[in-house]
Motif scaffolding. Structure first.
Motif, PDB file in Angstrom:
ATOM      1  N   CYS A 209       0.835  -1.198   0.000  1.00 57.94           N
ATOM      2  CA  CYS A 209       0.000   0.000   0.000  1.00 57.94           C
ATOM      3  C   CYS A 209       0.875   1.255   0.000  1.00 57.94           C
ATOM      4  O   CYS A 209       1.900   1.304   0.665  1.00 57.94           O
ATOM      5  CB  CYS A 209      -0.895  -0.004   1.239  1.00 57.94           C
ATOM      6  N   ARG A 211      -0.484   4.334   0.746  1.00 57.91           N
ATOM      7  CA  ARG A 211      -1.229   5.437   1.348  1.00 57.91           C
ATOM      8  C   ARG A 211      -0.662   5.953   2.667  1.00 57.91           C
ATOM      9  O   ARG A 211      -0.873   7.085   3.029  1.00 57.91           O
ATOM     10  CB  ARG A 211      -2.697   5.042   1.502  1.00 57.91           C
ATOM     11  N   PHE A 212      -0.020   5.115   3.404  1.00 57.71           N
ATOM     12  CA  PHE A 212       0.593   5.550   4.673  1.00 57.71           C
ATOM     13  C   PHE A 212      -0.372   6.267   5.606  1.00 57.71           C
ATOM     14  O   PHE A 212      -0.068   7.347   6.100  1.00 57.71           O
ATOM     15  CB  PHE A 212       1.819   6.442   4.402  1.00 57.71           C
ATOM     16  N   CYS A 213      -1.524   5.672   5.839  1.00 58.10           N
ATOM     17  CA  CYS A 213      -2.388   6.213   6.892  1.00 58.10           C
ATOM     18  C   CYS A 213      -1.552   6.152   8.171  1.00 58.10           C
ATOM     19  O   CYS A 213      -0.830   5.169   8.384  1.00 58.10           O
ATOM     20  CB  CYS A 213      -3.649   5.353   7.029  1.00 58.10           C
ATOM     21  N   TYR A 215      -1.801   5.503  11.219  1.00 60.15           N
ATOM     22  CA  TYR A 215      -1.921   4.453  12.230  1.00 60.15           C
ATOM     23  C   TYR A 215      -1.504   3.086  11.720  1.00 60.15           C
ATOM     24  O   TYR A 215      -1.425   2.137  12.478  1.00 60.15           O
ATOM     25  CB  TYR A 215      -3.393   4.364  12.708  1.00 60.15           C
ATOM     26  N   CYS A 216      -1.294   2.956  10.429  1.00 59.20           N
ATOM     27  CA  CYS A 216      -1.313   1.625   9.813  1.00 59.20           C
ATOM     28  C   CYS A 216       0.062   1.026   9.534  1.00 59.20           C
ATOM     29  O   CYS A 216       0.970   1.680   9.008  1.00 59.20           O
ATOM     30  CB  CYS A 216      -2.108   1.702   8.513  1.00 59.20           C
ATOM     31  N   VAL A 218       0.607  -1.564   7.492  1.00 58.54           N
ATOM     32  CA  VAL A 218       0.706  -2.274   6.209  1.00 58.54           C
ATOM     33  C   VAL A 218       1.825  -1.770   5.274  1.00 58.54           C
ATOM     34  O   VAL A 218       2.602  -2.570   4.753  1.00 58.54           O
ATOM     35  CB  VAL A 218      -0.665  -2.297   5.491  1.00 58.54           C
ATOM     36  N   PRO A 219       1.953  -0.453   5.044  1.00 57.79           N
ATOM     37  CA  PRO A 219       3.015  -0.044   4.117  1.00 57.79           C
ATOM     38  C   PRO A 219       4.410  -0.460   4.597  1.00 57.79           C
ATOM     39  O   PRO A 219       5.319  -0.599   3.788  1.00 57.79           O
ATOM     40  CB  PRO A 219       2.888   1.489   4.075  1.00 57.79           C
ATOM     41  N   GLN A 253      -4.825  -4.131  -0.825  1.00 52.27           N
ATOM     42  CA  GLN A 253      -4.965  -3.288   0.366  1.00 52.27           C
ATOM     43  C   GLN A 253      -5.811  -2.058   0.049  1.00 52.27           C
ATOM     44  O   GLN A 253      -6.650  -1.667   0.822  1.00 52.27           O
ATOM     45  CB  GLN A 253      -3.581  -2.892   0.870  1.00 52.27           C
ATOM     46  N   THR A 254      -5.557  -1.456  -1.097  1.00 56.66           N
ATOM     47  CA  THR A 254      -6.486  -0.446  -1.622  1.00 56.66           C
ATOM     48  C   THR A 254      -6.791  -0.918  -3.046  1.00 56.66           C
ATOM     49  O   THR A 254      -6.224  -0.424  -4.010  1.00 56.66           O
ATOM     50  CB  THR A 254      -5.895   0.979  -1.628  1.00 56.66           C
ATOM     51  N   TYR A 290     -10.856   2.313  -1.674  1.00 52.48           N
ATOM     52  CA  TYR A 290     -10.616   3.582  -0.979  1.00 52.48           C
ATOM     53  C   TYR A 290     -11.633   4.576  -1.521  1.00 52.48           C
ATOM     54  O   TYR A 290     -11.828   4.678  -2.740  1.00 52.48           O
ATOM     55  CB  TYR A 290      -9.193   4.056  -1.270  1.00 52.48           C
ATOM     56  N   ARG A 329      -6.122  10.149   6.312  1.00 50.84           N
ATOM     57  CA  ARG A 329      -7.113   9.670   5.365  1.00 50.84           C
ATOM     58  C   ARG A 329      -7.376  10.923   4.536  1.00 50.84           C
ATOM     59  O   ARG A 329      -7.525  12.013   5.083  1.00 50.84           O
ATOM     60  CB  ARG A 329      -8.397   9.219   6.072  1.00 50.84           C
TER      61      ARG A 329
HETATM   62 FE1  SF4 Z   1      -3.140   1.408   3.230  1.00 45.58          FE
HETATM   63 FE2  SF4 Z   1      -5.527   0.768   4.262  1.00 45.58          FE
HETATM   64 FE3  SF4 Z   1      -3.345   0.826   5.815  1.00 45.58          FE
HETATM   65 FE4  SF4 Z   1      -4.355   3.124   4.920  1.00 45.58          FE
HETATM   66  S1  SF4 Z   1      -5.402   1.659   6.301  1.00 45.58           S
HETATM   67  S2  SF4 Z   1      -2.164   2.515   4.906  1.00 45.58           S
HETATM   68  S3  SF4 Z   1      -5.106   2.502   2.907  1.00 45.58           S
HETATM   69  S4  SF4 Z   1      -3.706  -0.557   4.117  1.00 45.58           S
END
Ligand code: SF4
Ligand code: 5AD
Length: 492
Positions: A209, A211-213, A215-216, A218-219, A253-254, A290, A329
């Motif tokens: 991903c 997007r680098f929200c 809190y997340c 995943v990236p 992920q998105t 998204y 976001r």
């Molecule tokens: Fe990516 Fe979703 Fe995590 Fe945001 S919440 S960084 S869109 S995986």
């Protein structure tokens, strides 16, 4: 891959559909190396935990399993335990003390080496493994880490508006990447999975991903987004539906930001259109889009599509604009509402679920009330309500304080869960009396009940028989239960 001696394996998966799909590829890679699935109640030679670390609770569950290893070793001296999935560097270090090895799920093509000489693999990983990560990080990370410190400074100044602009450079940098190269590098996609479910198949179309929200994790755990070529996706789906599956679940992920790595003008909606054209009776679902990717072209298509489900999981995360900004976001609650009402107006029988986080850093009672009110307004059929947990290494972990006490997070979680019971019930109530087409995905022999899903992804149970598994049938809805419907098989 070289065959190695006959050994047994078992995989325990914690996490989302993406983790489940990873496990299907892992099982297939292990079997190609001569491993076979362990028999019930036996200790395998290799136990792999494939876990998400999106929330601390998933990681804690792995820690919770470690106590059993000593007795497993006594029963089977060849027993080894491994971890893969979305593991953060901080957890990796801790886990390595008790697990025999840890590997990146994207390195399945190197599984023979990983199993034989994990130390050599770790050394490799520093230099050349996770090539996309190297490529991405070499070019972006220096830049991005500078940005990150400005993010921090800005954060302290509480200058969120400016910062969200800065942050889009994360994505620009990521998109500057040579996607073609990276998708080729991702050999993960080339492994044909051992599909777990005969009727409903998971098909990942992207990995990672951009997007680098804030809190997340995943990236950081999965890396920047890599898109799978449309040709490969279409071929996999074509093959699957010719073999029998009735439901295809596209994963990313998105997922809606997917674009063909070889032709950037061929985007997500084009892929959906081509999938819709494939002959045969089947449904397609996609997870998770998204909100900002929903333009007129996509909504127009969804309004007319016959095979694409009229259901979406559309994460909102918060109903308060300051919190949304702090989460990075890139939409406001108003923008979310606008997209959603357009989908509700245009897509027949549209239904949706959402993801929402309570107790994000500094969330005040008033900000939570905004989430509560927006939740009430949007009235989802289902929701994945999460209490915020700090993920080490994320922007939020670095620059914000996880200041909402657990007790308050639990209260807010309970309040939203109570509200969800109402919104779910009122959505289910609308279906009572209708006769709907459903896809049967499970059968409970004790109760002689079939479990099925409507095209807009509402769960339903009805008296039936095993022969209906994997079939589309019509069911008359007679009443609602908690989070599901009850019906009667419709015979015409
Ligand atoms: Fe990516 Fe979703 Fe995590 Fe945001 S919440 S960084 S869109 S995986
Ligand atoms: N804390 C709590 N929930 C989280 N999610 C992602 N990261 C966190 C976190 N640090 C939730 C989001 C996302 C879902 C998969 O998990 O709601 O949509």
């Amino acid at each position: 891959m070289n065959k190695i001696e006959k050994k047994t394996y078992s995989i325990t998966t914690y996490g989302c559909d993406m983790n489940k799909s990873d496990s299907e590829r892992l099982a297939s890679a292990l079997e190609s190396l001569g491993y076979s699935l362990v028999k019930k109640n036996k200790v395998p030679d290799l136990l792999v935990f494939n876990s998400c670390s999106v929330r601390q609770s998933a990681v804690d569950r792995i820690y919770g399993q470690m106590g059993k290893f000593t007795s497993f070793k006594k029963k089977n001296p060849d027993f080894r335990a491994a971890v893969t999935g979305c593991i953060l560097p901080k957890d990796r270090k801790k886990l390595l003390k008790r697990f025999d090895f840890i590997f990146n799920i994207k390195d399945l093509d190197k599984l023979a080496l990983i199993l034989k000489e994990p130390k050599k693999y770790y050394k490799l990983s520093k230099e050349e493994i996770a090539s996309f990560r190297v490529a991405a990080r070499k070019q972006d990370f220096e830049e991005r880490s500078d940005e990150c410190s400005s993010f921090r400074v800005a954060a302290r100044k509480q200058d969120f508006e400016e910062r969200s602009d800065e942050c889009s450079s994360f994505r620009v940098a990521a998109r500057k990447q040579d996607f073609e190269e990276r998708s080729d590098e991702c050999s993960y996609f080339k492994i044909r999975p051992k599909y777990h479910n005969k009727f409903s198949c998971l098909v990942p179309i992207s990995f990672g991903c951009n997007r680098f929200c804030t809190y997340c994790a995943v990236p950081y755990t999965r890396g920047l987004e890599i898109n799978r070529p449309s040709k490969d996706i279409l071929n996999e789906v074509k093959e699957l539906i010719s073999e029998g599956p009735k439901e295809i679940i596209l994963l990313g992920q998105t997922v809606s930001s997917w674009q063909d790595p070889k032709d950037k003008n061929y985007v997500f909606v084009d892929l959906l259109k081509d999938l819709e054209k494939l002959p045969g009776k089947f449904w397609i679902r996609f997870n998770s889009p998204y909100v900002l990717d929903f333009n007129d072209k996509l909504i127009d298509f969804l309004a007319e599509a016959q095979k694409i489900n009229n259901y979406l999981n559309l994460p909102i995360q918060s109903g308060n604009n300051q919190i949304l900004k702090k989460m990075k976001r890139e939409y406001s609650a108003g923008q979310y509402l606008k997209v959603l009402s357009s989908l509700k107006d245009r897509v027949p029988d549209f239904s949706f679920s959402t993801d929402i986080i309570v107790g994000f850093c500094g969330e005040t009672e008033k900000q939570f009330q905004d989430s509560f009110n927006v939740f009430k307004k949007i009235s989802p059929s289902m929701a994945y309500i999460a209490k915020y947990s700090t993920r080490p290494g994320t922007v939020a972990a670095k620059i914000f304080k996880d200041s909402v006490p657990l007790k308050i997070k639990k209260q807010r979680h309970a309040e939203l869960t109570r509200l969800l019971r109402q919104t779910s019930k009122s959505n289910l109530q609308k279906e009572v009396g209708r006769t709907l087409e459903v896809l049967v995905n499970d059968y409970l022999p004790n109760k002689k009940e079939c479990l099925a899903k409507t095209r807009n992804f509402k769960a339903i149970r009805f008296k039936g028989n095993k022969k209906l598994l994997g079939k589309f049938v019509k069911v008359k809805i007679v009443k609602t239960r908690e989070f599901e419907l009850e019906g009667k098989l419709f015979k015409n």
